[in-house]
Design a protein around this motif. Structure first.
Motif, short mmCIF file in Angstrom:
data_model
loop_
_atom_site.label_atom_id
_atom_site.label_comp_id
_atom_site.label_asym_id
_atom_site.label_seq_id
_atom_site.Cartn_x
_atom_site.Cartn_y
_atom_site.Cartn_z
N MET A 1 0.77 -1.10 0.22
CA MET A 1 0.07 -0.05 -0.02
C MET A 1 0.90 1.23 -0.14
N ALA A 2 0.32 2.23 -0.72
CA ALA A 2 1.18 3.45 -0.86
C ALA A 2 1.07 4.23 0.49
N ALA A 3 2.07 5.00 0.71
CA ALA A 3 2.27 5.54 1.98
C ALA A 3 0.84 6.68 2.05
N SER A 4 0.42 7.51 1.03
CA SER A 4 -0.38 8.26 1.13
C SER A 4 -1.90 7.48 1.53
N ASP A 5 -2.05 6.18 0.70
CA ASP A 5 -2.95 5.15 1.13
C ASP A 5 -3.08 4.83 2.74
N GLU A 6 -2.01 4.67 3.11
CA GLU A 6 -1.76 4.32 4.63
C GLU A 6 -2.19 5.34 5.38
N LEU A 7 -2.08 6.48 5.06
CA LEU A 7 -2.23 7.70 5.83
C LEU A 7 -3.79 8.02 5.78
N SER A 8 -4.43 7.73 4.61
CA SER A 8 -5.91 8.01 4.48
C SER A 8 -6.72 6.81 5.26
N VAL A 9 -6.00 5.75 5.53
CA VAL A 9 -6.84 4.57 6.45
C VAL A 9 -6.49 5.06 7.79
N VAL A 10 -5.34 5.75 8.14
CA VAL A 10 -5.04 6.16 9.48
C VAL A 10 -6.08 7.41 9.81
N PHE A 11 -6.18 8.26 8.99
CA PHE A 11 -6.90 9.61 9.14
C PHE A 11 -8.47 9.10 9.25
N ALA A 12 -8.88 8.32 8.26
CA ALA A 12 -10.16 7.66 8.33
C ALA A 12 -10.53 7.01 9.77
N ALA A 13 -9.63 6.16 10.15
CA ALA A 13 -9.68 5.60 11.52
C ALA A 13 -9.71 6.53 12.52
N LEU A 14 -8.91 7.62 12.76
CA LEU A 14 -9.10 8.67 13.49
C LEU A 14 -10.18 9.58 13.52
N ALA A 15 -10.95 9.69 12.47
CA ALA A 15 -12.02 10.63 12.23
C ALA A 15 -13.43 10.14 13.22
N GLN A 55 -7.41 -1.61 13.74
CA GLN A 55 -6.26 -2.71 13.57
C GLN A 55 -5.92 -2.59 12.14
N ASN A 56 -6.81 -2.39 11.31
CA ASN A 56 -6.56 -2.36 9.93
C ASN A 56 -5.57 -1.27 9.53
N ALA A 57 -5.96 -0.17 10.17
CA ALA A 57 -4.99 0.98 10.13
C ALA A 57 -3.72 1.06 10.78
N GLY A 58 -3.51 -0.29 11.56
CA GLY A 58 -2.22 -0.59 12.13
C GLY A 58 -2.09 0.23 13.54
N LEU A 59 -3.17 1.07 13.98
CA LEU A 59 -2.99 1.55 15.29
C LEU A 59 -2.94 0.73 16.36
N ILE A 60 -3.64 -0.43 16.34
CA ILE A 60 -3.58 -1.38 17.55
C ILE A 60 -3.34 -2.76 16.95
N ALA A 81 1.61 10.23 10.46
CA ALA A 81 0.54 11.01 10.37
C ALA A 81 1.02 12.45 10.90
N SER A 82 1.65 12.23 12.09
CA SER A 82 2.17 13.63 12.53
C SER A 82 3.27 14.28 11.89
N VAL A 83 4.18 13.56 11.11
CA VAL A 83 5.34 13.83 10.22
C VAL A 83 4.33 14.43 9.12
N TRP A 84 3.62 14.17 8.61
CA TRP A 84 2.61 14.47 7.56
C TRP A 84 2.09 15.97 7.94
N ILE A 85 1.35 15.85 9.18
CA ILE A 85 0.60 17.21 9.58
C ILE A 85 1.85 18.21 9.60
N ASP A 86 2.90 17.94 10.35
CA ASP A 86 3.84 18.72 10.55
C ASP A 86 4.53 19.42 9.42
N HIS A 87 4.82 18.80 8.37
CA HIS A 87 5.08 19.06 7.23
C HIS A 87 4.31 20.10 6.45
N HIS A 88 3.02 19.77 6.41
CA HIS A 88 2.01 20.51 5.89
C HIS A 88 1.76 21.83 6.54
#
Length: 113
Positions: A1-15, A55-60, A81-88
């Motif tokens: 899975m591409a990094a941006s796709d992984e971030l999408s899954v993480v952000f969706a889980a955090l939503a 779990q699918n987002a890798g958060l647990i 996700a934090s690195v992405w947010i800090d950069h932006h």
């Protein structure tokens, strides 16, 4: 899975606020599914669905030992996700600073004229 796709899954889980509350509880350490479910007025299958998303987002990480199902927080996806947010955030702050400067210039010109 591409990094941006992984971030999408993480952000969706955090939503979802329930999933964020579960992650906050897991900051205290590994916890059984039953203990995680206690503060929520929802069915066990609904809690299990939230845990599956996390779990699918890798958060647990979920483990089973005898009759106990335990969940553990994994911080790596949060770090990504934090690195992405800090950069932006840096890019957005630069743009806001430029906008502030431009607005000051325009205000000064309108006061002089």
């Amino acid at each position: 899975m591409a990094a941006s796709d992984e971030l999408s899954v993480v952000f969706a889980a955090l939503a979802d606020p329930t999933r964020r509350a579960i992650l906050s509880r897991l900051r205290q350490g590994p916890t059984t599914v039953g203990e995680l479910a206690e503060p929520f007025s929802m069915s066990r299958p609904a809690i299990s669905q939230h845990l599956r998303v996390l779990q699918n987002a890798g958060l647990i990480e979920r483990t089973t030992s005898a009759q106990w199902r335990t969940c553990t927080l994994r911080t790596e996806p949060l770090n990504d996700a934090s690195v992405w947010i800090d950069h932006h955030r840096g890019l957005w702050n630069e743009r806001f600073d430029l906008l502030d400067e431009r607005l000051r210039e325009l205000k000064e010109r309108s006061s002089d004229g």
